[in-house]
Design a protein around this motif. Structure first.
Motif, mmCIF file in Angstrom:
data_model
loop_
_atom_site.group_PDB
_atom_site.id
_atom_site.type_symbol
_atom_site.label_atom_id
_atom_site.label_comp_id
_atom_site.label_asym_id
_atom_site.label_seq_id
_atom_site.Cartn_x
_atom_site.Cartn_y
_atom_site.Cartn_z
ATOM 1 N N TYR A 95 5.447 -55.173 4.863
ATOM 2 C CA TYR A 95 4.876 -56.192 3.983
ATOM 3 C C TYR A 95 3.429 -55.840 3.667
ATOM 4 C CZ TYR A 95 3.944 -60.810 2.024
ATOM 5 O OH TYR A 95 3.613 -61.837 1.173
ATOM 6 N N TRP A 138 11.628 -58.765 -2.231
ATOM 7 C CA TRP A 138 12.780 -59.324 -1.515
ATOM 8 C C TRP A 138 14.025 -59.392 -2.390
ATOM 9 C CZ3 TRP A 138 14.461 -60.529 3.206
ATOM 10 C CH2 TRP A 138 15.573 -61.368 3.318
ATOM 11 N N GLU A 139 13.843 -59.844 -3.632
ATOM 12 C CA GLU A 139 15.002 -60.027 -4.510
ATOM 13 C C GLU A 139 15.643 -58.710 -4.913
ATOM 14 O OE1 GLU A 139 11.152 -60.323 -6.878
ATOM 15 O OE2 GLU A 139 11.999 -61.176 -5.023
ATOM 16 N N ARG A 183 19.102 -57.779 3.201
ATOM 17 C CA ARG A 183 18.702 -59.189 3.264
ATOM 18 C C ARG A 183 19.415 -59.913 4.397
ATOM 19 N NH1 ARG A 183 19.211 -58.944 -2.454
ATOM 20 N NH2 ARG A 183 21.088 -60.258 -2.369
ATOM 21 N N ARG A 236 11.262 -62.167 8.353
ATOM 22 C CA ARG A 236 12.502 -61.991 7.601
ATOM 23 C C ARG A 236 12.410 -60.746 6.735
ATOM 24 N NH1 ARG A 236 14.668 -65.700 2.588
ATOM 25 N NH2 ARG A 236 12.639 -64.998 1.827
ATOM 26 N N TYR A 237 11.268 -60.580 6.056
ATOM 27 C CA TYR A 237 11.097 -59.412 5.199
ATOM 28 C C TYR A 237 11.103 -58.127 6.019
ATOM 29 C CZ TYR A 237 9.456 -56.082 1.819
ATOM 30 O OH TYR A 237 9.382 -54.972 1.006
#
Length: 315
Positions: free
Chosen positions: A59, A115-116, A123, A134-135
């Motif tokens: 990130y 993320w998308e 994911r 989460r990422y």
């Protein structure tokens, strides 16, 4: 070679001054970077292209080793406490009198995969977590897929990072604050792997520092590959040379290699064999320095100070 590259169109954005450091945000080709200099210092300055590492964190990139216009990034204090002795490595180099450029490379920080755009499998790996955790879980899973795609395209993640690092080197050399004839590069862990590749592919560097990123391919393959970043692994390269020979190909460019004796990423014999190989490549040059620290896989304040003192002698 870096000399064949032309600097990209660089935009200068936000500026700030804090704790004796002046910073300016640079952007090019979807990359965000920070140029840090000692406040009120006479320019041009000797410079260091400082590479962020892997750290199991995608990130962020440059934020792990430098503070930008908004100060320390959320969650970074704990990472630095664990891996960097609670320090900001870029700031220590600036205090030593260097201009320092820190930039993100794919797929970290401003170059991370949104993320998308992560595939479903990645994911799902982070679905049970929240926020940046989460990422990170998803990005960790996705890294292997990115490495596969790069290999299928005749490239590697290490090669992609190298291309971006060569561009950053051109950007740094083109900055008015910097003496283009006095540029070094330094990095810890995955950042050290990037240093080795850059040294092998550019003749513009006055010196390089590799920290906790030196062993042999045989050592890595012997049960340690899972802890090794793709930044250190290029398919097919071990058929041509061993890992120490990548960095050693830059001889006689001054090189400092710092080993962490308790490094869980590498075996003691692998690190010693790498040191022997480097000394062979640098035989007669007297420009190789190796330092050993009784530390695990981390970049301590003592190691940073030793690197800064060495750089002052060689840049």
């Amino acid at each position: 070679m870096a000399d064949t590259l032309l600097p990209p169109q660089v935009n200068r954005g936000r500026t700030w001054t804090r704790d004796g450091i002046s910073g300016v945000e640079l952007t090019w080709n979807n990359t965000v970077a920070w140029l840090l200099t000692p406040t009120d210092a006479e320019t041009p300055l000797p410079a260091v292209l400082l590479m962020h590492g892997h750290d199991g964190v995608k990130y962020y990139g440059k934020e792990k080793i430098a503070d930008g216009p908004d100060g320390i990034a959320p969650g970074i204090a704990a990472l630095r406490e664990h891996g960097y002795d609670g320090t900001e490595p870029a700031a220590r180099l600036v205090a030593a009198g260097f201009a320092v450029l820190v930039h993100d490379v794919f797929p970290w920080g401003s170059r991370r995969v949104p993320w998308e755009q992560l595939p479903g499998r990645a994911r799902r790996a982070g679905a049970h977590l929240e926020g940046r955790q989460r990422y990170e879980a998803a990005a960790r899973e996705h890294e292997h897929g990115l490495a596969k795609v790069a290999a299928l395209q005749g490239n590697s993640l290490a090669g992609q990072a190298l291309e971006e690092d060569l561009t950053a080197l051109c950007v740094l050399g083109d900055c008015a604050e910097v003496d283009a004839d006095r540029i070094a590069t330094a990095g810890f862990s995955g950042g050290g792997a990037r240093v080795a590749h850059l040294l092998a592919c550019s003749d513009r560097l006055r010196a390089g520092v590799i920290t906790a990123s030196m062993s042999t391919y045989a050592d890595i393959a012997d049960g340690r590959a899972d802890d090794t970043s793709w930044l250190m692994i290029t398919p097919g390269l071990p058929m041509v040379c061993d890992w120490p020979e990548v960095a050693g190909s830059a001889a006689p460019t001054p090189l400092l290699v710092q080993f962490a004796e308790l490094d869980s990423h590498f075996g003691a014999s692998g690190m010693r064999d790498a040191e022997t190989a480097l000394r062979r490549d640098y035989e007669g040059a007297k420009t190789l320095t190796t330092q050993w620290f009784s530390e695990p896989h981390r970049l301590t304040a003592t190691m940073q100070d030793a690197a800064a003192n060495w750089l002052r002698l060689h840049v």
